[in-house]
Design a protein around this motif. Structure first.
Motif, PDB file in Angstrom:
ATOM      1  N   SER A   1      32.427  38.470  43.282  1.00 34.45           N
ATOM      2  CA  SER A   1      32.834  37.880  42.013  1.00 34.45           C
ATOM      3  C   SER A   1      34.014  38.623  41.411  1.00 34.45           C
ATOM      4  O   SER A   1      34.914  38.012  40.815  1.00 34.45           O
ATOM      5  N   LEU A   2      34.056  39.936  41.569  1.00 31.86           N
ATOM      6  CA  LEU A   2      35.163  40.720  41.023  1.00 31.86           C
ATOM      7  C   LEU A   2      36.440  40.525  41.827  1.00 31.86           C
ATOM      8  O   LEU A   2      37.543  40.691  41.300  1.00 31.86           O
ATOM      9  N   VAL A   3      36.291  40.153  43.097  1.00 28.10           N
ATOM     10  CA  VAL A   3      37.462  39.894  43.937  1.00 28.10           C
ATOM     11  C   VAL A   3      38.005  38.488  43.711  1.00 28.10           C
ATOM     12  O   VAL A   3      39.222  38.278  43.586  1.00 28.10           O
ATOM     13  N   LEU A   4      37.111  37.503  43.626  1.00 27.82           N
ATOM     14  CA  LEU A   4      37.526  36.095  43.680  1.00 27.82           C
ATOM     15  C   LEU A   4      37.632  35.417  42.315  1.00 27.82           C
ATOM     16  O   LEU A   4      38.509  34.573  42.104  1.00 27.82           O
ATOM     17  N   LEU A   5      36.737  35.751  41.389  1.00 30.23           N
ATOM     18  CA  LEU A   5      36.660  34.991  40.141  1.00 30.23           C
ATOM     19  C   LEU A   5      37.925  35.070  39.292  1.00 30.23           C
ATOM     20  O   LEU A   5      38.364  34.053  38.747  1.00 30.23           O
ATOM     21  N   PRO A   6      38.583  36.248  39.134  1.00 28.03           N
ATOM     22  CA  PRO A   6      39.824  36.265  38.346  1.00 28.03           C
ATOM     23  C   PRO A   6      40.897  35.345  38.914  1.00 28.03           C
ATOM     24  O   PRO A   6      41.599  34.645  38.173  1.00 28.03           O
ATOM     25  N   PHE A   7      41.030  35.319  40.237  1.00 32.15           N
ATOM     26  CA  PHE A   7      41.993  34.408  40.870  1.00 32.15           C
ATOM     27  C   PHE A   7      41.617  32.955  40.608  1.00 32.15           C
ATOM     28  O   PHE A   7      42.478  32.119  40.293  1.00 32.15           O
ATOM     29  N   MET A   8      40.339  32.630  40.734  1.00 35.75           N
ATOM     30  CA  MET A   8      39.890  31.260  40.518  1.00 35.75           C
ATOM     31  C   MET A   8      40.179  30.804  39.090  1.00 35.75           C
ATOM     32  O   MET A   8      40.625  29.666  38.864  1.00 35.75           O
ATOM     33  N   LEU A   9      39.951  31.681  38.121  1.00 37.38           N
ATOM     34  CA  LEU A   9      40.175  31.311  36.719  1.00 37.38           C
ATOM     35  C   LEU A   9      41.656  31.097  36.438  1.00 37.38           C
ATOM     36  O   LEU A   9      42.037  30.139  35.749  1.00 37.38           O
ATOM     37  N   ALA A  10      42.501  31.994  36.956  1.00 33.85           N
ATOM     38  CA  ALA A  10      43.941  31.824  36.742  1.00 33.85           C
ATOM     39  C   ALA A  10      44.447  30.566  37.432  1.00 33.85           C
ATOM     40  O   ALA A  10      45.289  29.839  36.889  1.00 33.85           O
ATOM     41  N   ALA A  11      43.933  30.287  38.632  1.00 31.60           N
ATOM     42  CA  ALA A  11      44.345  29.076  39.340  1.00 31.60           C
ATOM     43  C   ALA A  11      43.858  27.821  38.629  1.00 31.60           C
ATOM     44  O   ALA A  11      44.561  26.804  38.570  1.00 31.60           O
TER      45      ALA A  11
ATOM     46  N   ARG B   1      26.404  39.566  33.955  1.00 35.09           N
ATOM     47  CA  ARG B   1      26.766  39.365  32.551  1.00 35.09           C
ATOM     48  C   ARG B   1      28.255  39.565  32.314  1.00 35.09           C
ATOM     49  O   ARG B   1      28.889  38.808  31.562  1.00 35.09           O
ATOM     50  N   ALA B   2      28.835  40.573  32.953  1.00 31.35           N
ATOM     51  CA  ALA B   2      30.251  40.870  32.732  1.00 31.35           C
ATOM     52  C   ALA B   2      31.139  39.741  33.260  1.00 31.35           C
ATOM     53  O   ALA B   2      32.092  39.316  32.592  1.00 31.35           O
ATOM     54  N   MET B   3      30.835  39.236  34.455  1.00 32.55           N
ATOM     55  CA  MET B   3      31.653  38.173  35.021  1.00 32.55           C
ATOM     56  C   MET B   3      31.448  36.845  34.274  1.00 32.55           C
ATOM     57  O   MET B   3      32.373  36.050  34.141  1.00 32.55           O
ATOM     58  N   ALA B   4      30.233  36.609  33.785  1.00 33.29           N
ATOM     59  CA  ALA B   4      30.012  35.418  32.965  1.00 33.29           C
ATOM     60  C   ALA B   4      30.799  35.513  31.665  1.00 33.29           C
ATOM     61  O   ALA B   4      31.349  34.509  31.180  1.00 33.29           O
ATOM     62  N   ALA B   5      30.860  36.721  31.091  1.00 31.24           N
ATOM     63  CA  ALA B   5      31.680  36.914  29.885  1.00 31.24           C
ATOM     64  C   ALA B   5      33.155  36.705  30.197  1.00 31.24           C
ATOM     65  O   ALA B   5      33.892  36.120  29.394  1.00 31.24           O
TER      66      ALA B   5
ATOM     67  N   ALA C   1      38.749  40.875  29.218  1.00 27.55           N
ATOM     68  CA  ALA C   1      37.298  40.711  29.104  1.00 27.55           C
ATOM     69  C   ALA C   1      36.567  41.648  30.062  1.00 27.55           C
ATOM     70  O   ALA C   1      35.541  42.239  29.712  1.00 27.55           O
ATOM     71  N   ALA C   2      37.094  41.806  31.282  1.00 25.97           N
ATOM     72  CA  ALA C   2      36.451  42.709  32.246  1.00 25.97           C
ATOM     73  C   ALA C   2      36.481  44.149  31.748  1.00 25.97           C
ATOM     74  O   ALA C   2      35.498  44.891  31.888  1.00 25.97           O
TER      75      ALA C   2
END
Length: 376
Positions: free
Chosen positions: A176-186, A212-216, A313-314
Motif C-alpha cells: 500500500s505504501l508503494v502503490l497507493l500514492p501513485f494510484m491516487l495521483a493517477a 489506518r494511515a493509508m485510509a487517512a 497525510a502520510a
C-alpha cells in the motif's frame, strides 16, 4: 597593501567578472592619496569578496547538480516536478541516513534505504519513458494495482491480526505504501469508471488490512481531488475511502511502535537536536514538487495537489500514530512509493512533445511497448 588586496580580489572573482577586478585596479592607480587608495581597496573587497567566495564554494555543487539534471534527461525526460522530486528524494533519504546514524541504527538499515533509493530512481526513469498517450491504460492499471492491495489484505503476511505486508525473498514490503500514492495521483487525472472501481477496491483493501494511515491518506487525497473538480465518480471514490477510514478507526491496531520506523518525527528530537532537524527537513523536502506543479494549468495543478496531499497525510499519520515515517525513517517501501508516485506528476509543456499520437513511421505495437511493460 591596496594593490595586493585588489590583485587578490581579481584572482578569486569568477572568470566572467575578472574584468571588473582589473577595472578596480586601474581605478586604484588613479587615486594619489595612499590612505584613500587603501580605503577604496577595502571597500571593494568587502563588497565583492563574499559573493566571489560564495560562488567558488558553490561551484562543485552546481557541477554535480548539472550532471544530475543531464543524467535525468537521459533517463526518459525527467523534467519539471519529476526531476525536482527525484533530487528531493535523494536529499530526504540522505537526511534520514543522518538521523539513523546519530540514533545508532544498524548499518543494514542504512543499506536498505540507500538500495531502495537506487531502485526507485531506476523505476522512475523506466516509468517516465511511457508516452502520455498511454493514459487510456491508467484506469486498468489502477484497477489492477488495487487487486494487488486486496490480495495483500487476504493472503499477505499477517502479524497480530493485521495483514499489510508481503515477503519477497528476505525483504518485507508494504504494497500500500508503494502503490497507493501513485494510484491516487493517477486517479486525479484519470477519473474513469474503471479507475473509480479501482479506488473502491483499494478502499476495501485498506479496511480489511486494516491500515489506518493509508485510509487517512486516501481520504485526504480524494478530498483534495473533489475540491478541485467534483463529479459523481470522484464523490463515489471519496465516500468509499471515508467508509474505509471509519472502519479502520473502529478496528483495533495493537502493533507497537517499531524503532527507527514509527513516530520518528517526535522521537528523533529525544535522540539529538541534529537528528530531529534532519527528519523535519527531510519530511519537508517531500512536498517541494507541489510548489512547481502549482504553476501549471488547473488540470495538472490538481495532480500536483493530490500528490502533496498524499504525502502530507502520510507524514502526519506517522507523527501521531504507529505508522511508518515516509522516506526519512527506516523502510524501503515509502522510498519506492514516493519515487513511483513522482511519475504521475505532470510533465512541463516543453517535455510533452505535442499531441499524444504515434508518428506515422512508428507502429502502435512499438509505441505501446513501455506501457505494456509498466502494466505487467
Amino acid at each position: 597593501m591596496a594593490d595586493l588586496l585588489c590583485r587578490a580580489l581579481q584572482f578569486i572573482l569568477p572568470p566572467r567578472l575578472r574584468d571588473w577586478g582589473l577595472a578596480i585596479r586601474y581605478e586604484l592607480a588613479e587615486i594619489p592619496d595612499d590612505t584613500q587608495a587603501l580605503l577604496f581597496a577595502l571597500a571593494s573587497v568587502r563588497g565583492l569578496a563574499p559573493r566571489a567566495l560564495g560562488q567558488l564554494l558553490m561551484h562543485p555543487f552546481v557541477a554535480l547538480l548539472g550532471a544530475a539534471v543531464r543524467a535525468s534527461r537521459g533517463f526518459g525526460a525527467l523534467h519539471g516536478p519529476r526531476a525536482v522530486g527525484a533530487l528531493c528524494a535523494v536529499g530526504a533519504v540522505a537526511l534520514g541516513l543522518v538521523y539513523m546514524t546519530v540514533a545508532g541504527a544498524p548499518v543494514r538499515y542504512l543499506g536498505v534505504n540507500a538500495g531502495a533509493l537506487v531502485l526507485g530512481l531506476l523505476l522512475l526513469a523506466l516509468v517516465s519513458r511511457i508516452p502520455e498517450g498511454a493514459g487510456r491504460l491508467s484506469g486498468a492499471l489502477i484497477l489492477g494495482l488495487s487487486v494487488l492491495l486486496l490480495a495483500t489484505a487476504l493472503v499477505g503476511l499477517r502479524i497480530e491480526g493485521i495483514s499489510r505486508w508481503v515477503k519477497l525473498g528476505g525483504v518485507v514490503v508494504q504494497p500500500s505504501l508503494v502503490l497507493l500514492p501513485f494510484m491516487l495521483a493517477a486517479f486525479s487525472r484519470t477519473r474513469t469508471p474503471l479507475a473509480t472501481t479501482g479506488m473502491v477496491v483499494a478502499a476495501l483493501a485498506m479496511a480489511l488490512q486494516p491500515d489506518r494511515a493509508m485510509a487517512a491518506m486516501m481520504t485526504a487525497t480524494l478530498t483534495t481531488v473533489v475540491a478541485t473538480r467534483a463529479d459523481r465518480l470522484t464523490c463515489l471514490a471519496l465516500t468509499a475511502s471515508l467508509l474505509a477510514f471509519m472502519v479502520t478507526l473502529l478496528r483495533p491496531d495493537a502493533l507497537p511502535a517499531a524503532p527507527f520506523v514509527d513516530q520518528v518525527l517526535l522521537s528523533s528530537f529525544a535522540v539529538h537536536a541534529l537528528a530531529g532537524l534532519a527528519v523535519v527537513a527531510g519530511s519537508a523536502l517531500l512536498l517541494v514538487p507541489v510548489l512547481i506543479g502549482g504553476s501549471y494549468d488547473e488540470e495538472r495543478r490538481a495532480t500536483s495537489l493530490a500528490f502533496g496531499s498524499a504525502w502530507l497525510a502520510a507524514s502526519l499519520a506517522a507523527a501521531f500514530g504507529n505508522s511508518p515515517t515516509p522516506v526519512v525513517g527506516y523502510g524501503g517501501s515509502a522510498i519506492l512509493g514516493y519515487l513511483l508516485s513522482l511519475s504521475a506528476l505532470p510533465r512541463p509543456a516543453s517535455a510533452r512533445g505535442g499531441p499524444a499520437i504515434a508518428p506515422p513511421d512508428t507502429s502502435l505495437a512499438s509505441r505501446d511497448s513501455h506501457s505494456k511493460i509498466a502494466l505487467a
